[in-house]
Scaffold this active site. Sequence first.
Site, PDB file in Angstrom:
ATOM      1  N   CYS A   7       0.999  -0.900   0.119  1.00 13.66           N
ATOM      2  CA  CYS A   7      -0.282  -0.637  -0.044  1.00 13.66           C
ATOM      3  C   CYS A   7       0.699   1.369   0.396  1.00 13.66           C
ATOM      4  O   CYS A   7       2.583   1.317  -0.388  1.00 13.66           O
ATOM      5  CB  CYS A   7      -1.216  -0.124   0.797  1.00 13.66           C
ATOM      6  SG  CYS A   7      -0.163   0.178   3.081  1.00 13.66           S
ATOM      7  N   ASN A  10       2.148   1.484   4.509  1.00 15.88           N
ATOM      8  CA  ASN A  10       2.827   0.474   5.368  1.00 15.88           C
ATOM      9  C   ASN A  10       2.759  -0.237   6.276  1.00 15.88           C
ATOM     10  O   ASN A  10       3.614  -0.279   6.961  1.00 15.88           O
ATOM     11  CB  ASN A  10       3.802  -0.393   4.733  1.00 15.88           C
ATOM     12  CG  ASN A  10       4.497  -1.577   4.972  1.00 15.88           C
ATOM     13  OD1 ASN A  10       5.833  -2.118   5.457  1.00 15.88           O
ATOM     14  ND2 ASN A  10       3.646  -2.476   5.460  1.00 15.88           N
ATOM     15  N   CYS A  12      -1.381   1.204   7.522  1.00 17.90           N
ATOM     16  CA  CYS A  12      -2.371   0.675   8.063  1.00 17.90           C
ATOM     17  C   CYS A  12      -3.174  -0.928   6.727  1.00 17.90           C
ATOM     18  O   CYS A  12      -3.498  -1.781   7.935  1.00 17.90           O
ATOM     19  CB  CYS A  12      -3.432   1.519   6.928  1.00 17.90           C
ATOM     20  SG  CYS A  12      -2.927   3.397   7.830  1.00 17.90           S
ATOM     21  N   ARG A  13      -3.378  -0.599   5.612  1.00 15.38           N
ATOM     22  CA  ARG A  13      -3.915  -1.763   4.967  1.00 15.38           C
ATOM     23  C   ARG A  13      -3.030  -2.519   4.385  1.00 15.38           C
ATOM     24  O   ARG A  13      -3.794  -3.571   5.024  1.00 15.38           O
ATOM     25  CB  ARG A  13      -4.321  -1.224   3.310  1.00 15.38           C
ATOM     26  CG  ARG A  13      -5.405   0.043   3.589  1.00 15.38           C
ATOM     27  CD  ARG A  13      -6.061   0.812   1.994  1.00 15.38           C
ATOM     28  NE  ARG A  13      -4.727   1.664   1.421  1.00 15.38           N
ATOM     29  CZ  ARG A  13      -4.359   1.929   0.933  1.00 15.38           C
ATOM     30  NH1 ARG A  13      -5.320   1.824   0.050  1.00 15.38           N
ATOM     31  NH2 ARG A  13      -3.353   3.053   0.682  1.00 15.38           N
ATOM     32  N   SER A  14      -1.448  -2.792   4.453  1.00 10.57           N
ATOM     33  CA  SER A  14      -1.241  -4.082   3.559  1.00 10.57           C
ATOM     34  C   SER A  14      -0.237  -4.335   4.713  1.00 10.57           C
ATOM     35  O   SER A  14       0.063  -5.550   4.788  1.00 10.57           O
ATOM     36  CB  SER A  14      -0.149  -3.487   2.910  1.00 10.57           C
ATOM     37  OG  SER A  14       1.033  -2.197   3.519  1.00 10.57           O
ATOM     38  N   ASP A 123      -8.528   3.790   1.160  1.00  8.41           N
ATOM     39  CA  ASP A 123      -7.111   4.225   1.874  1.00  8.41           C
ATOM     40  C   ASP A 123      -7.622   4.901   3.173  1.00  8.41           C
ATOM     41  O   ASP A 123      -8.606   5.654   3.559  1.00  8.41           O
ATOM     42  CB  ASP A 123      -6.364   5.510   1.561  1.00  8.41           C
ATOM     43  CG  ASP A 123      -5.381   5.591   2.477  1.00  8.41           C
ATOM     44  OD1 ASP A 123      -5.434   5.549   3.604  1.00  8.41           O
ATOM     45  OD2 ASP A 123      -4.491   6.139   1.993  1.00  8.41           O
TER      46      ASP A 123
HETATM   47  P1  4NP Z   1      -1.577   2.916   4.827  1.00  6.18           P
HETATM   48  O1  4NP Z   1      -2.266   4.221   4.443  1.00  6.18           O
HETATM   49  O2  4NP Z   1      -1.261   2.992   2.604  1.00  6.18           O
HETATM   50  O3  4NP Z   1      -3.178   1.575   3.722  1.00  6.18           O
HETATM   51  O4  4NP Z   1      -0.946   2.503   5.317  1.00  6.18           O
HETATM   52  C1  4NP Z   1      -1.620   5.620   4.442  1.00  6.18           C
HETATM   53  C2  4NP Z   1      -1.114   5.507   5.449  1.00  6.18           C
HETATM   54  C3  4NP Z   1      -0.164   7.002   5.975  1.00  6.18           C
HETATM   55  C4  4NP Z   1      -0.212   7.754   4.836  1.00  6.18           C
HETATM   56  C5  4NP Z   1      -1.304   7.392   3.918  1.00  6.18           C
HETATM   57  C6  4NP Z   1      -1.688   6.506   3.646  1.00  6.18           C
HETATM   58  N1  4NP Z   1       0.226   8.968   4.635  1.00  6.18           N
HETATM   59  O5  4NP Z   1       0.164  10.005   3.791  1.00  6.18           O
HETATM   60  O6  4NP Z   1       0.935   9.192   5.931  1.00  6.18           O
END
Ligand code: 4NP
Length: 150
Positions: A7, A10, A12-14, A123
């Site tokens: 994702c 790295n 939240c989702r992955s 997201d």
């Molecule tokens: P992820 O979510 O891609 O599912 O881990 C996010 C985590 C952090 C950010 C964006 C999406 N960020 O902008 O810091």
Amino acid sequence: MKILMVCLGNICRSPLAEGILKHYIKREKLDWFVDSAGTGAWHIGNPPDPRSIEVAKKHGIDISDQRARKIRSSDFEEFDVIFAMDSSNYNDLQRYALDDEEKEKIKFILNETKPNQNNSVPDPYWDDNGFEKVYQMLDIACKSFIEKHR
Ligand code: 4NP
């Protein structure tokens, strides 16, 4: 089989996708390897988002030991399947891949649930209420993948 979940951050989702797939792999006693990575570098070395840890825990899965890392070029050699959580991750991964063989490893994880639709896992970073929904989407996709390949 070696599977990489990808994702943006790295955190939240992955990490959830990694934890869920590992959970089913253990249950099925499969000799597979799963890891996760982000296309962005902001959270390198950090544990998963507390909201991801919480929702996984609620479903009996501990992801608190995971640490965020960034995708690297060797991932395209090492892994058999590289799952993108959304279309932005997919496009970024396509740019990283060096040749057609590497590009063919990149897949939308939600195509495991609804083939050829190229749907994105939303997201949840900016949405406290999005984590359970994301968990459910990833759980169904991981179950379908395991059913097909075990
Ligand atoms: P992820 O979510 O891609 O599912 O881990 C996010 C985590 C952090 C950010 C964006 C999406 N960020 O902008 O810091």
